[in-house]
Write an enzyme that holds these catalytic residues in place. Sequence first.
Site, PDB file in Angstrom:
ATOM      1  N   ASP A   1       0.888  -1.245   0.023  1.00 27.88           N
ATOM      2  CA  ASP A   1       0.013  -0.254   0.117  1.00 27.88           C
ATOM      3  C   ASP A   1       0.855   1.076   0.166  1.00 27.88           C
ATOM      4  O   ASP A   1       2.100   1.301  -0.102  1.00 27.88           O
ATOM      5  CB  ASP A   1      -0.787  -0.227   1.201  1.00 27.88           C
ATOM      6  N   HIS A   2       0.231   2.479   0.151  1.00 24.20           N
ATOM      7  CA  HIS A   2       0.953   3.711   0.221  1.00 24.20           C
ATOM      8  C   HIS A   2       2.305   3.719   0.527  1.00 24.20           C
ATOM      9  O   HIS A   2       2.891   3.364   1.605  1.00 24.20           O
ATOM     10  CB  HIS A   2       0.034   4.659   1.130  1.00 24.20           C
TER      11      HIS A   2
ATOM     12  N   GLU B   1      -4.591   8.212   8.161  1.00 26.24           N
ATOM     13  CA  GLU B   1      -4.288   6.549   8.042  1.00 26.24           C
ATOM     14  C   GLU B   1      -2.892   6.420   8.091  1.00 26.24           C
ATOM     15  O   GLU B   1      -2.115   6.599   7.432  1.00 26.24           O
ATOM     16  CB  GLU B   1      -4.861   5.892   7.026  1.00 26.24           C
TER      17      GLU B   1
ATOM     18  N   HIS C   1      -9.881   8.863   4.110  1.00 27.13           N
ATOM     19  CA  HIS C   1      -9.263   7.804   4.838  1.00 27.13           C
ATOM     20  C   HIS C   1     -10.044   7.926   6.278  1.00 27.13           C
ATOM     21  O   HIS C   1     -10.506   8.797   6.773  1.00 27.13           O
ATOM     22  CB  HIS C   1      -7.871   7.485   5.183  1.00 27.13           C
TER      23      HIS C   1
ATOM     24  N   HIS D   1      -9.653   4.692  -3.275  1.00 25.98           N
ATOM     25  CA  HIS D   1      -8.924   5.079  -1.782  1.00 25.98           C
ATOM     26  C   HIS D   1     -10.098   5.454  -0.943  1.00 25.98           C
ATOM     27  O   HIS D   1     -10.949   6.189  -1.090  1.00 25.98           O
ATOM     28  CB  HIS D   1      -7.678   5.786  -1.865  1.00 25.98           C
TER      29      HIS D   1
ATOM     30  N   ASN E   1     -10.013  -0.072  -1.826  1.00 21.83           N
ATOM     31  CA  ASN E   1      -9.393  -0.090  -0.388  1.00 21.83           C
ATOM     32  C   ASN E   1     -10.251  -0.063   0.428  1.00 21.83           C
ATOM     33  O   ASN E   1     -11.055   0.584   0.827  1.00 21.83           O
ATOM     34  CB  ASN E   1      -8.140   0.899  -0.351  1.00 21.83           C
TER      35      ASN E   1
END
Length: 356
Positions: A108-109, A181, A225, A262, A284
Amino acid sequence: MGVLDIVPAGVLTGDQTRKLFEYARENQFAIPAVNVTSSSTANAVLEAARDSKSPIIIQCSQGGSAYYAGKGLPNGNQEASITGAIAAAHHVRAVAASHGIPVVMHSDHCAKKLLPWFDGMLDADEAYFKEHGVPLFSSHMLDLSEESKEENIEICEKYLKRMAPINLWLEMEIGITGGEEDGVDNTGVDNASLYTQPDDIFQVHEALSKISPNFSIAAAFGNVHGVYKPGNVKLRPEILHNHQVYVEQKTGKTKPLFLVFHGGSGSTKDEIATAVQNGVVKMNVDTDTQFAYLVGMRDFFKKNAAYLQSQVGNPDGEDKPNKKYYDPRVWVREGEKTLVTRVKEACSDLGNVNRL
């Protein structure tokens, strides 16, 4: 025809990921990408996908990867995050095929400051490819949305040139996902940054498609998020249609973009459906699944509190043992069950049921 007619069970390569996403886009469904932090959470996600007869995406964040390796390990140079992500990928590779489902193993990110983590994972991919002819992971994400558009695209080009020869997929982000997040706090960003412009999307597509077809774009459309929204930002999945049309007109290709959603936790079912109609193939889900994992354990502890005060002695008698209550396999499993239920719900919301 189903997914297993196109790709095999087990962890997919970049080319296989593209075939999966093409099938999803054509058949109007998307695949949940669930963050995992342990073999327990990973197994629960696989179980949910198996029961739903669905492909699934399993992903590790930088912080989640460090947790997977063990919170006691140092991480000053991303060594714990590298080790944990590799461990997660090996675990998923070992068990995914037994569940009979295709799995995209994803990281992920990754912000610019975390690129040493990204490099460590690619080192592992290259070593695995040299031995097995496939990469360890299926896919990795670069999140350079805080950098200038020009630098974002330039770094993505650089990494995709390294990833393409070993058959990896790249996910990139342009525009910012709000909220907070995993230590990345975007609660104070300008609301205008939460909406990506069509020409930005085209510039990304134009640059990366010259290198490989194996990439997706997380375009911001008010995403946040968590399950809260800063200020008066409104989620607008309908603007993804504008991106597809704009790039169609530039390239002559129908629905040319693979788009990523996202900040999916807390979204309405209508918002999710609109996003899928407009070419989203991956969504996500993390905040909702974190809470779901807690619920089963929380409820077990509440219900059985009198049996969890000591190893021996409970309402049934002073000499009665409590091992069947405090054995981690019992109460951790309760969290897995509620996580399985939430992942099944995500699959249903995205139309990702009975797709094998």
